[in-house]
Enzyme design. Structure first.
Site: not given
Ligand SMILES: *Cc1c(COP(=O)(O)O)cnc(C)c1O
Length: 393
Positions: A73-74, A153, A181, A202-203, A239, A327
């Site tokens: 996501g980052t 989040n 989220q 995905g996670h 890849t 934190c």
């Molecule tokens: C977890 C999160 C991310 C980052 O996603 P990753 O796959 O962990 O890099 C970005 N934005 C929000 C709002 C998130 O909660």
């Protein structure tokens, strides 16, 4: 017999669904071909990647040609913002975002400021909501991108993205949303909401870690983020991580199949937790919006308490929650989100995020409340401030 642990940090990450793992496994072993090759092994993996692209596209009302896989996501957030900044630099240098975005967005915007971009960080109201009017007023000739998250989040606030989308469309400015989220929690239609770019990972919805995707509307010019081979239509080289992509596709299909009934169950747990805490533990407050909030999220401040001590004592009682702030990563800075909604430093420090998921039950909710009652009372006994307040009551 030891009681089962209660995991209530689903906003941080979720466990893989067994069906997702099953879908992924063959792509580690049997189907190992490079998806860019022409022979049978490659065709097999290419087919799997295409199916995942269809699954992702369908979940947000997009076309398969508009979906690009990323490593997180980052990465999707970074790519969206830097990729548009680079492609549209000739048009303008102004970006609009909010003060409560994830660091993947905020730190990227801050980096761009060093490169000569101007960024407006819009304030939020006491519930963490961005005002569409503020977005409209901030747009100027130089504005090339508005990036506002779909749901926060930390405090779970759901942003008025559809309204913001109407404004950006009318003004001819691109809209990116970090929907990390929101997937599986909110019905998303990128066309109805006028979203031009959307990030996911995905996670956060029971898929694998290290799997993400960026939606880029057809016709939107975006610079590639990782250069190299021709993967992802020349936009994201490297890849393909086929197993992760397959997992992301399966996970989003499952997560968006029945959002209404899934969120109904989560909401019931969330509301019981919030109601019981606010009623049964004094000096507490709910952070975020009461109704416009993620079904999974509760975020509560406990006065006269250190959030870290609270988390450690919950952990000892078998409960995994979060302070919802930086934190947890060892930094002592209070959460930028809690400060943005107007909380004082010491209150922000005493905050707890409980985010429910598939494995949780109503019994978990009650166990958490009971644990909190004991722990909060114990921690407050050690607080001279609390003693003083009690005496003056
Ligand atoms: C977890 C999160 C991310 C980052 O996603 P990753 O796959 O962990 O890099 C970005 N934005 C929000 C709002 C998130 O909660």
């Amino acid at each position: 017999m030891a009681e089962k642990r209660i995991y209530v940090d689903h906003s941080a990450t979720t466990p893989l669904k067994p069906e997702v793992l099953d879908a992924m496994l063959p792509y580690f072993t049997e189907y190992f071909g490079n998806a860019s090759t022409v022979y049978a092994e490659g065709r097999e993996t290419k087919k799997a990647v295409n199916l995942a692209r269809e699954q992702v596209a369908k979940a947000i009302g997009a076309d398969v040609k508009e979906i690009f896989f990323t490593g997180s996501g980052t990465e999707a957030d970074n790519w969206a913002i830097r990729g548009i900044a680079k492609a549209l630099r000739h048009k303008g240098n102004h970006i609009i975002t909010s003060s409560v975005e994830h660091h993947a967005v905020l730190h990227t915007c801050q980096e761009l400021e060093k490169d000569g971009f101007e960024v407006t960080y819009l304030p939020v109201d006491e519930f963490g909501m961005v005002s569409p009017k503020d977005v409209e007023n901030a747009i100027k000739d130089e504005t090339i991108l508005v990036t506002i998250m779909m749901a926060n989040n930390e405090i779970g606030t759901i942003m008025p993205i559809e309204e913001i989308g109407r404004i950006t469309k009318e003004k001819g400015v691109l809209l990116h949303t970090d929907a990390v989220q929101a997937i599986g929690m909110i019905e998303i239609d990128v066309n109805k909401m006028n979203i031009d770019l959307l990030s996911m990972t995905g996670h956060k919805f029971y898929g694998p870690k290290g799997s993400g995707a960026l939606f880029v509307r057809k016709g939107v010019k975006i610079a590639p983020f990782i250069t190299g081979g021709a993967q992802e239509r020349n936009k994201r080289a490297g890849t393909e991580n086929v197993a992760a992509i397959v997992g992301l596709g399966k996970a989003i299909e499952l997560a968006t199949a029945d959002i209404a009934s899934h969120t109904e169950k989560l909401k019931a747990m969330r509301d019981r937790l919030i109601d019981r805490i606010l009623e049964e533990i004094p000096y507490t407050r709910l952070n975020g919006h009461r109704t416009e909030r993620l079904a999974s999220n509760s975020n509560i401040s406990f006065e006269f308490i250190e959030g870290e001590s609270l988390l450690l004592m919950l952990d000892m009682q078998g409960i995994s929650a979060s302070s919802g702030s930086a934190c947890t990563s060892g930094s002592l800075d209070p959460s930028h989100v809690l400060l943005a909604i107007g909380l004082k430093h010491e209150i922000a420090h005493g905050s707890l995020r409980v985010s429910f998921g598939d494995s949780n039950t109503m019994e978990d909710v009650d166990r958490i409340v009971e644990a909190l009652k004991t722990i909060v009372a114990r921690l407050r006994e050690m607080s001279p401030l609390y003693e003083a307040v009690k005496k003056s009551e």
